[in-house]
Scaffold this motif. Structure first.
Motif, PDB file in Angstrom:
ATOM      1  N   PRO A 110       0.595  -1.764   0.118  1.00 29.83           N
ATOM      2  CA  PRO A 110      -0.320   0.123  -0.201  1.00 29.83           C
ATOM      3  C   PRO A 110       0.532   1.046   0.314  1.00 29.83           C
ATOM      4  O   PRO A 110       1.972   1.167   0.302  1.00 29.83           O
ATOM      5  CB  PRO A 110      -1.088  -0.004   1.378  1.00 29.83           C
ATOM      6  CG  PRO A 110      -0.665  -1.160   1.875  1.00 29.83           C
ATOM      7  CD  PRO A 110       0.957  -1.964   1.323  1.00 29.83           C
ATOM      8  N   PHE A 111       0.284   2.510  -0.897  1.00 27.03           N
ATOM      9  CA  PHE A 111       1.193   3.372  -0.570  1.00 27.03           C
ATOM     10  C   PHE A 111      -0.457   4.584  -0.333  1.00 27.03           C
ATOM     11  O   PHE A 111      -0.484   4.710  -1.887  1.00 27.03           O
ATOM     12  CB  PHE A 111       2.149   3.657  -1.809  1.00 27.03           C
ATOM     13  CG  PHE A 111       2.976   5.188  -2.004  1.00 27.03           C
ATOM     14  CD1 PHE A 111       4.158   5.252  -0.867  1.00 27.03           C
ATOM     15  CD2 PHE A 111       2.736   5.914  -2.869  1.00 27.03           C
ATOM     16  CE1 PHE A 111       4.257   6.707  -1.638  1.00 27.03           C
ATOM     17  CE2 PHE A 111       3.298   7.236  -2.903  1.00 27.03           C
ATOM     18  CZ  PHE A 111       3.650   7.840  -1.924  1.00 27.03           C
ATOM     19  N   ALA A 112      -0.150   5.234   0.032  1.00 26.87           N
ATOM     20  CA  ALA A 112      -0.663   6.750  -0.327  1.00 26.87           C
ATOM     21  C   ALA A 112      -2.295   6.783  -0.391  1.00 26.87           C
ATOM     22  O   ALA A 112      -3.278   6.706  -0.629  1.00 26.87           O
ATOM     23  CB  ALA A 112      -0.595   7.844  -0.990  1.00 26.87           C
ATOM     24  N   GLY A 113      -2.720   5.102   0.651  1.00 25.51           N
ATOM     25  CA  GLY A 113      -4.334   4.559   0.391  1.00 25.51           C
ATOM     26  C   GLY A 113      -4.380   4.214  -0.895  1.00 25.51           C
ATOM     27  O   GLY A 113      -6.087   3.281  -1.536  1.00 25.51           O
ATOM     28  N   ILE A 114      -3.374   3.893  -1.695  1.00 19.72           N
ATOM     29  CA  ILE A 114      -3.500   2.907  -2.867  1.00 19.72           C
ATOM     30  C   ILE A 114      -3.107   1.311  -2.512  1.00 19.72           C
ATOM     31  O   ILE A 114      -1.728   1.385  -2.212  1.00 19.72           O
ATOM     32  CB  ILE A 114      -2.685   3.586  -4.203  1.00 19.72           C
ATOM     33  CG1 ILE A 114      -3.525   5.612  -4.406  1.00 19.72           C
ATOM     34  CG2 ILE A 114      -3.012   3.014  -5.375  1.00 19.72           C
ATOM     35  CD1 ILE A 114      -1.921   5.619  -5.044  1.00 19.72           C
ATOM     36  N   GLU A 115      -4.313   0.217  -3.288  1.00 17.64           N
ATOM     37  CA  GLU A 115      -3.526  -0.929  -3.040  1.00 17.64           C
ATOM     38  C   GLU A 115      -2.427  -1.095  -3.735  1.00 17.64           C
ATOM     39  O   GLU A 115      -2.320  -0.870  -4.624  1.00 17.64           O
ATOM     40  CB  GLU A 115      -4.678  -1.406  -2.605  1.00 17.64           C
ATOM     41  CG  GLU A 115      -5.127  -1.763  -1.923  1.00 17.64           C
ATOM     42  CD  GLU A 115      -4.785  -2.034  -0.478  1.00 17.64           C
ATOM     43  OE1 GLU A 115      -4.715  -2.933  -0.397  1.00 17.64           O
ATOM     44  OE2 GLU A 115      -5.078  -1.323   0.499  1.00 17.64           O
ATOM     45  N   PRO A 116      -1.988  -2.317  -3.246  1.00 17.88           N
ATOM     46  CA  PRO A 116      -0.286  -2.735  -4.493  1.00 17.88           C
ATOM     47  C   PRO A 116      -1.267  -3.325  -6.062  1.00 17.88           C
ATOM     48  O   PRO A 116      -1.883  -4.079  -6.139  1.00 17.88           O
ATOM     49  CB  PRO A 116      -0.277  -3.893  -3.288  1.00 17.88           C
ATOM     50  CG  PRO A 116      -0.250  -3.867  -2.584  1.00 17.88           C
ATOM     51  CD  PRO A 116      -1.595  -2.969  -2.081  1.00 17.88           C
ATOM     52  N   THR A 117      -0.408  -2.447  -6.965  1.00 22.61           N
ATOM     53  CA  THR A 117      -0.995  -2.854  -8.392  1.00 22.61           C
ATOM     54  C   THR A 117       0.209  -3.526  -8.793  1.00 22.61           C
ATOM     55  O   THR A 117      -0.071  -4.494 -10.221  1.00 22.61           O
ATOM     56  CB  THR A 117      -0.597  -1.573  -9.196  1.00 22.61           C
ATOM     57  OG1 THR A 117       0.499  -0.939  -9.277  1.00 22.61           O
ATOM     58  CG2 THR A 117      -2.057   0.078  -8.673  1.00 22.61           C
TER      59      THR A 117
END
Length: 145
Positions: free
Chosen positions: A94-101
């Motif tokens: 996770p980064f800044a509320g973004i789940e792993p892409t």
């Protein structure tokens, strides 16, 4: 400490600690009471102390386990060293509320370090978070602007 020695401390911080994923080496390069100021609003509060910095490194390593920072240019004057860099890694946490892409991302920035007694005492971060988020699928600026 001369300018070339100061640049060497920062170079070794990046090469020997960040790029080798060895946060246990931080004390060799940063003061016990180091203060890190993030340059991107909303990314993180100031980090105070080597233990907090070690935890921040661990979190970033979870997000980008294959992180690689490439020093592009050093500029130094007095007790300050600035480094223009590029970074790349795979968005695996996770980064800044973004789940792993799972996407491979690359971005750049410029950090400025203040050295005292041969170690980084203060560190200002400035990175292109807008471009990084874009690569993760989050656009902050409308395409038609």
């Amino acid at each position: 400490m001369g300018i070339e020695e100061s640049k060497g401390v920062v170079r070794r911080l990046v090469e020997d600690c960040v790029n080798t994923h060895r946060a246990e080496l931080l004390e060799q390069f940063v003061a016990a009471d180091v203060r890190v100021h993030p340059g991107s609003p909303g990314t993180a509060p100031d980090t105070e102390g080597v233990d907090a910095l070690r935890r921040a490194f661990a979190g970033f390593r979870t997000t980008f386990p294959d992180l690689r920072v490439t020093p592009e240019q050093f500029v130094a004057e007095g007790d300050l060293v600035s480094l223009r860099w590029t970074a790349s890694g795979t968005h695996s946490g996770p980064f800044a509320g973004i789940e792993p892409t799972g996407r491979r991302v690359a971005w750049g920035g410029t950090d400025t370090y203040r050295l005292s007694d041969g170690k980084v005492a203060e560190w200002w971060r400035n990175e292109d978070v807008v471009w990084l988020l874009h690569q993760m699928g989050r656009d902050l600026v409308p395409a038609d602007s």
